[in-house]
Design a protein around this motif. Structure first.
Motif, PDB file in Angstrom:
ATOM      1  N   GLY A  10      -6.055  60.177  42.475  1.00 37.68           N
ATOM      2  CA  GLY A  10      -6.308  59.599  41.171  1.00 37.68           C
ATOM      3  C   GLY A  10      -5.733  58.215  40.974  1.00 37.68           C
ATOM      4  N   TRP A  11      -4.779  57.810  41.797  1.00 37.48           N
ATOM      5  CA  TRP A  11      -4.184  56.489  41.658  1.00 37.48           C
ATOM      6  C   TRP A  11      -4.961  55.490  42.499  1.00 37.48           C
ATOM      7  N   ILE A  26     -10.602  50.727  31.121  1.00 34.97           N
ATOM      8  CA  ILE A  26      -9.746  51.772  31.670  1.00 34.97           C
ATOM      9  C   ILE A  26      -9.370  52.704  30.516  1.00 34.97           C
ATOM     10  N   LEU A  27      -9.409  54.023  30.767  1.00 34.62           N
ATOM     11  CA  LEU A  27      -9.080  54.997  29.729  1.00 34.62           C
ATOM     12  C   LEU A  27      -7.571  55.258  29.684  1.00 34.62           C
ATOM     13  N   VAL A  66      -5.236  57.515  32.067  1.00 35.69           N
ATOM     14  CA  VAL A  66      -5.718  58.840  32.434  1.00 35.69           C
ATOM     15  C   VAL A  66      -6.235  58.713  33.858  1.00 35.69           C
ATOM     16  N   LEU A  67      -5.770  59.600  34.725  1.00 33.10           N
ATOM     17  CA  LEU A  67      -6.176  59.562  36.121  1.00 33.10           C
ATOM     18  C   LEU A  67      -7.568  60.166  36.312  1.00 33.10           C
ATOM     19  N   ARG A  71      -7.298  66.004  33.019  1.00 30.58           N
ATOM     20  CA  ARG A  71      -7.619  66.347  31.637  1.00 30.58           C
ATOM     21  C   ARG A  71      -6.772  65.497  30.687  1.00 30.58           C
ATOM     22  N   ILE A  72      -7.309  65.215  29.499  1.00 29.03           N
ATOM     23  CA  ILE A  72      -6.595  64.439  28.478  1.00 29.03           C
ATOM     24  C   ILE A  72      -5.262  65.112  28.157  1.00 29.03           C
ATOM     25  N   ARG A  73      -5.272  66.429  27.984  1.00 37.66           N
ATOM     26  CA  ARG A  73      -4.064  67.199  27.672  1.00 37.66           C
ATOM     27  C   ARG A  73      -3.001  66.973  28.746  1.00 37.66           C
ATOM     28  N   ASP A  74      -3.419  67.002  30.008  1.00 41.14           N
ATOM     29  CA  ASP A  74      -2.479  66.807  31.117  1.00 41.14           C
ATOM     30  C   ASP A  74      -1.942  65.377  31.148  1.00 41.14           C
TER      31      ASP A  74
END
Length: 178
Positions: A10-11, A26-27, A66-67, A71-74
């Motif tokens: 994800g990075w 970017i989110l 956000v990766l 998830r947004i929660r994570d």
């Protein structure tokens, strides 16, 4: 084929991130940490104290990317733990409806939000925390303000890139804009 194995999915590598920032939004997630009383009323707002790359000291919210495949929660939990410590005990809302969406641009004046590095879209949340907050990473300190103090011009001018506007929106959302 690359000679190295990616160990953190994800990075992006720094040069890949730079290229991506120049081409697409970017989110991000942003969180306003709050303390609440037994009735659920917000009594304190936590703001981080940071030193920027240019050496200026400012107050900021918890925020971060956000990766891919996260998830947004994570993402919220990861950034809250990164900035506030592992025992902050955040209570992520059951509904992940943000109180606002902030759009940051590298060009001043398009919106109230400015990030010279990129065009970013940020989902913003108010998150109650009940544990012991000990800032980590690049945060120097976490200071708790009453909602009235947090909305004061003195605090607002210490918040770069429009985060003071975002904080005022959070306070209005929870009915505590003084």
């Amino acid at each position: 084929m690359a000679d190295t194995t990616e160990t953190t999915p994800g990075w992006l590598a720094p040069e890949e991130l730079e290229t991506t920032r120049g081409r697409m939004p970017i989110l991000y997630v942003e969180a306003v940490p709050v303390r609440v009383d037994e009735t659920g009323e917000v009594t304190q707002v936590g703001l981080l104290l940071r030193i920027g790359p240019d050496g200026t000291v400012s107050r900021t919210l918890v925020s971060g990317r956000v990766l891919h495949h996260e998830r947004i929660r994570d993402a919220l939990l990861r950034h809250l733990e990164k900035d506030l410590g592992p025992v902050a005990l955040p209570r992520i809302p059951a509904s992940l409806q943000p109180f606002t969406v902030a759009e940051y641009f590298p060009t001043l004046g398009i919106t109230e939000f400015h990030d010279p590095r990129q065009h970013a879209v940020s989902l913003a949340y108010v998150v109650p925390v009940s544990g012991d907050c000990r800032p980590r990473q690049d945060a120097l300190d976490l200071v708790w303000f009453s909602p009235e103090e947090a909305s004061s011009p003195l605090v607002q001018t210490d918040m770069p890139g429009g985060q003071g506007v975002l904080l005022k929106r959070a306070l209005a959302h929870i009915g505590r804009l003084g």
